[in-house]
Design a protein around this motif. Structure first.
Motif, mmCIF file in Angstrom:
data_model
loop_
_atom_site.group_PDB
_atom_site.id
_atom_site.type_symbol
_atom_site.label_atom_id
_atom_site.label_comp_id
_atom_site.label_asym_id
_atom_site.label_seq_id
_atom_site.Cartn_x
_atom_site.Cartn_y
_atom_site.Cartn_z
ATOM 1 N N HIS A 106 4.003 9.495 -5.096
ATOM 2 C CA HIS A 106 2.649 9.341 -5.622
ATOM 3 C C HIS A 106 1.634 9.682 -4.530
ATOM 4 O O HIS A 106 1.727 9.167 -3.401
ATOM 5 C CB HIS A 106 2.430 7.894 -6.099
ATOM 6 C CG HIS A 106 1.240 7.738 -6.994
ATOM 7 N ND1 HIS A 106 -0.050 7.728 -6.513
ATOM 8 C CD2 HIS A 106 1.156 7.614 -8.339
ATOM 9 C CE1 HIS A 106 -0.881 7.598 -7.517
ATOM 10 N NE2 HIS A 106 -0.184 7.516 -8.643
ATOM 11 N N PRO A 107 0.677 10.543 -4.816
ATOM 12 C CA PRO A 107 -0.293 10.965 -3.787
ATOM 13 C C PRO A 107 -1.043 9.804 -3.139
ATOM 14 O O PRO A 107 -1.313 9.827 -1.930
ATOM 15 C CB PRO A 107 -1.249 11.879 -4.564
ATOM 16 C CG PRO A 107 -0.453 12.364 -5.734
ATOM 17 C CD PRO A 107 0.471 11.250 -6.095
ATOM 18 N N ALA A 108 -1.388 8.778 -3.920
ATOM 19 C CA ALA A 108 -2.147 7.638 -3.357
ATOM 20 C C ALA A 108 -1.304 6.876 -2.342
ATOM 21 O O ALA A 108 -1.808 6.449 -1.288
ATOM 22 C CB ALA A 108 -2.591 6.701 -4.484
ATOM 23 N N ASN A 109 -0.019 6.688 -2.635
ATOM 24 C CA ASN A 109 0.863 5.992 -1.692
ATOM 25 C C ASN A 109 1.049 6.798 -0.419
ATOM 26 O O ASN A 109 1.141 6.240 0.680
ATOM 27 C CB ASN A 109 2.217 5.718 -2.335
ATOM 28 C CG ASN A 109 2.142 4.690 -3.445
ATOM 29 O OD1 ASN A 109 1.226 3.858 -3.461
ATOM 30 N ND2 ASN A 109 3.085 4.747 -4.369
ATOM 31 N N LEU A 110 1.083 8.125 -0.571
ATOM 32 C CA LEU A 110 1.266 8.984 0.595
ATOM 33 C C LEU A 110 0.010 8.997 1.462
ATOM 34 O O LEU A 110 0.088 8.839 2.685
ATOM 35 C CB LEU A 110 1.610 10.409 0.150
ATOM 36 C CG LEU A 110 1.779 11.440 1.262
ATOM 37 C CD1 LEU A 110 2.911 11.038 2.203
ATOM 38 C CD2 LEU A 110 2.035 12.830 0.670
ATOM 39 N N SER A 111 -1.144 9.169 0.831
ATOM 40 C CA SER A 111 -2.387 9.225 1.609
ATOM 41 C C SER A 111 -2.675 7.888 2.289
ATOM 42 O O SER A 111 -3.226 7.835 3.389
ATOM 43 C CB SER A 111 -3.557 9.621 0.709
ATOM 44 O OG SER A 111 -3.733 8.674 -0.332
ATOM 45 N N GLY A 112 -2.283 6.757 1.635
ATOM 46 C CA GLY A 112 -2.516 5.442 2.219
ATOM 47 C C GLY A 112 -1.404 5.001 3.141
ATOM 48 O O GLY A 112 -1.516 3.933 3.771
ATOM 49 N N ARG A 113 -0.336 5.815 3.225
ATOM 50 C CA ARG A 113 0.810 5.471 4.066
ATOM 51 C C ARG A 113 1.266 4.041 3.775
ATOM 52 O O ARG A 113 1.428 3.203 4.666
ATOM 53 C CB ARG A 113 0.473 5.596 5.556
ATOM 54 C CG ARG A 113 -0.096 6.959 6.001
ATOM 55 C CD ARG A 113 0.920 8.073 5.802
ATOM 56 N NE ARG A 113 0.563 9.285 6.547
ATOM 57 C CZ ARG A 113 0.108 10.402 5.996
ATOM 58 N NH1 ARG A 113 -0.101 10.466 4.672
ATOM 59 N NH2 ARG A 113 -0.145 11.457 6.734
ATOM 60 N N SER A 114 1.474 3.735 2.507
ATOM 61 C CA SER A 114 1.758 2.362 2.082
ATOM 62 C C SER A 114 3.076 1.852 2.659
ATOM 63 O O SER A 114 4.019 2.613 2.899
ATOM 64 C CB SER A 114 1.809 2.300 0.546
ATOM 65 O OG SER A 114 2.990 2.901 0.067
ATOM 66 N N SER A 115 3.109 0.538 2.866
ATOM 67 C CA SER A 115 4.311 -0.082 3.427
ATOM 68 C C SER A 115 5.483 0.010 2.453
ATOM 69 O O SER A 115 6.641 0.123 2.872
ATOM 70 C CB SER A 115 4.020 -1.548 3.775
ATOM 71 O OG SER A 115 3.586 -2.265 2.620
ATOM 72 N N THR A 116 5.179 -0.046 1.162
ATOM 73 C CA THR A 116 6.241 0.071 0.161
ATOM 74 C C THR A 116 6.915 1.433 0.249
ATOM 75 O O THR A 116 8.151 1.539 0.205
ATOM 76 C CB THR A 116 5.671 -0.142 -1.254
ATOM 77 O OG1 THR A 116 5.082 -1.433 -1.342
ATOM 78 C CG2 THR A 116 6.758 0.008 -2.303
ATOM 79 N N PRO A 150 3.981 19.035 -7.254
ATOM 80 C CA PRO A 150 3.594 17.770 -6.621
ATOM 81 C C PRO A 150 4.431 17.492 -5.369
ATOM 82 O O PRO A 150 5.490 18.087 -5.175
ATOM 83 C CB PRO A 150 3.902 16.754 -7.721
ATOM 84 C CG PRO A 150 5.027 17.367 -8.484
ATOM 85 C CD PRO A 150 4.764 18.842 -8.485
ATOM 86 N N VAL A 151 3.930 16.552 -4.558
ATOM 87 C CA VAL A 151 4.671 16.158 -3.357
ATOM 88 C C VAL A 151 5.998 15.529 -3.789
ATOM 89 O O VAL A 151 6.026 14.671 -4.691
ATOM 90 C CB VAL A 151 3.853 15.156 -2.520
ATOM 91 C CG1 VAL A 151 4.654 14.727 -1.294
ATOM 92 C CG2 VAL A 151 2.525 15.766 -2.116
ATOM 93 N N ALA A 152 7.082 15.965 -3.157
ATOM 94 C CA ALA A 152 8.385 15.464 -3.586
ATOM 95 C C ALA A 152 9.428 15.697 -2.501
ATOM 96 O O ALA A 152 9.218 16.492 -1.572
ATOM 97 C CB ALA A 152 8.814 16.140 -4.878
ATOM 98 N N ILE A 153 10.550 15.007 -2.648
ATOM 99 C CA ILE A 153 11.727 15.241 -1.818
ATOM 100 C C ILE A 153 12.824 15.758 -2.739
ATOM 101 O O ILE A 153 13.215 15.069 -3.707
ATOM 102 C CB ILE A 153 12.197 13.949 -1.116
ATOM 103 C CG1 ILE A 153 11.066 13.369 -0.270
ATOM 104 C CG2 ILE A 153 13.430 14.221 -0.260
ATOM 105 C CD1 ILE A 153 11.382 11.982 0.288
ATOM 106 N N ILE A 154 13.282 16.961 -2.492
ATOM 107 C CA ILE A 154 14.370 17.537 -3.282
ATOM 108 C C ILE A 154 15.660 17.318 -2.500
ATOM 109 O O ILE A 154 15.819 17.833 -1.393
ATOM 110 C CB ILE A 154 14.154 19.036 -3.554
ATOM 111 C CG1 ILE A 154 12.849 19.248 -4.348
ATOM 112 C CG2 ILE A 154 15.329 19.617 -4.325
ATOM 113 C CD1 ILE A 154 11.646 19.556 -3.532
ATOM 114 N N ILE A 155 16.562 16.535 -3.076
ATOM 115 C CA ILE A 155 17.801 16.154 -2.393
ATOM 116 C C ILE A 155 18.979 16.898 -3.034
ATOM 117 O O ILE A 155 19.101 16.942 -4.266
ATOM 118 C CB ILE A 155 18.040 14.635 -2.495
ATOM 119 C CG1 ILE A 155 16.798 13.866 -2.058
ATOM 120 C CG2 ILE A 155 19.247 14.232 -1.644
ATOM 121 C CD1 ILE A 155 16.859 12.389 -2.337
#
Length: 238
Positions: free
Chosen positions: A163-173, A226-231
């Protein structure tokens, strides 16, 4: 009365003269038409030999390029670019422009194969790659795409969006989630691609994945949304 008869006689004579002139004119025109027919026949018979073959090859090249532009690269498209270019090669196997066109077509086919690999449509990707291999077996990009397909067939792809908001805020979760994910990636020997809009975000994601592991995670970066990790998880054996 005599004058009238005389005038009529003169009129008839004039008609005879005019008729003779018309007959001469018709004969002259007929002669010109005959000459024109002879000229046309001669021009047809004096065309250089091979003109039809030259036009045929040139038209095939045009048709091949049009088929490529339409995306009609291989079967089941009727008159596909692959079918057409093979016909051109039969006529002119050493023509540099045709060989270059073949290389371009092979690259287009391999590009489609790569897209299919990304979509996990591996059987279709293999079929496209076979078309490229038959068309141009010595193409320099063929081994790399073949390896990509082999790797894809040995793994299962999973995309985890961030989620872009979690990434920009560098959330602890998000930090905890990435740390746990990184440990699993190392344990299962998976490979990843981090997709982000900028280098800073991609580097931060990689750092969180790597913070609690003892071994380096194999990762590549790509720009996009969108921002993502492709595994790419190893495919279970058996």
């Amino acid at each position: 009365m005599n004058r009238y008869l005389s005038d009529c006689h003169g009129y008839n004579a004039a008609l005879q003269v005019d008729a003779a002139r018309v007959l001469i004119l018709v004969c002259a025109l007929s002669g010109l038409a005959s000459c024109q027919t002879i000229d046309d026949s001669e021009s047809t018979t004096t065309l250089p030999s091979g003109t039809t073959a030259i036009r045929s090859t040139a038209q095939l090249k045009i048709d091949t390029r049009l088929a490529m532009d339409r995306g009609h690269l291989v079967e089941p498209y009727e008159h596909s670019a692959t079918q057409l270019i093979l016909k051109v090669l039969e006529k002119s196997p050493d023509d540099e422009s045709i060989l270059l066109m073949r290389s371009d077509l092979s690259e287009s086919i391999m590009a489609v194969a790569l897209d299919l690999i990304s979509d996990e449509r591996l059987i279709a990707a293999g079929e496209m790659l076979n078309h490229a291999r038959v068309l141009d077996p010595d193409h320099p990009n063929l081994p790399a795409v073949t390896r990509r397909l082999k790797i894809a067939s040995q793994s299962v792809s999973e995309t985890l969006k961030i989620h872009p908001a979690n990434l920009s805020g560098r959330s602890s979760t998000l930090r905890r989630q990435l740390s746990i994910l990184g440990q699993r990636i190392v344990e299962e020997n998976a490979k990843i691609t981090i997709r982000s809009s900028n280098d800073a975000s991609a580097r931060w994601i990689y750092q969180q994945l790597s913070q609690d592991v003892a071994r380096r995670i194999s990762a590549t970066m790509e720009y996009g949304a969108p921002v993502a990790i492709i595994i790419r998880w190893p495919r279970p054996k058996g």
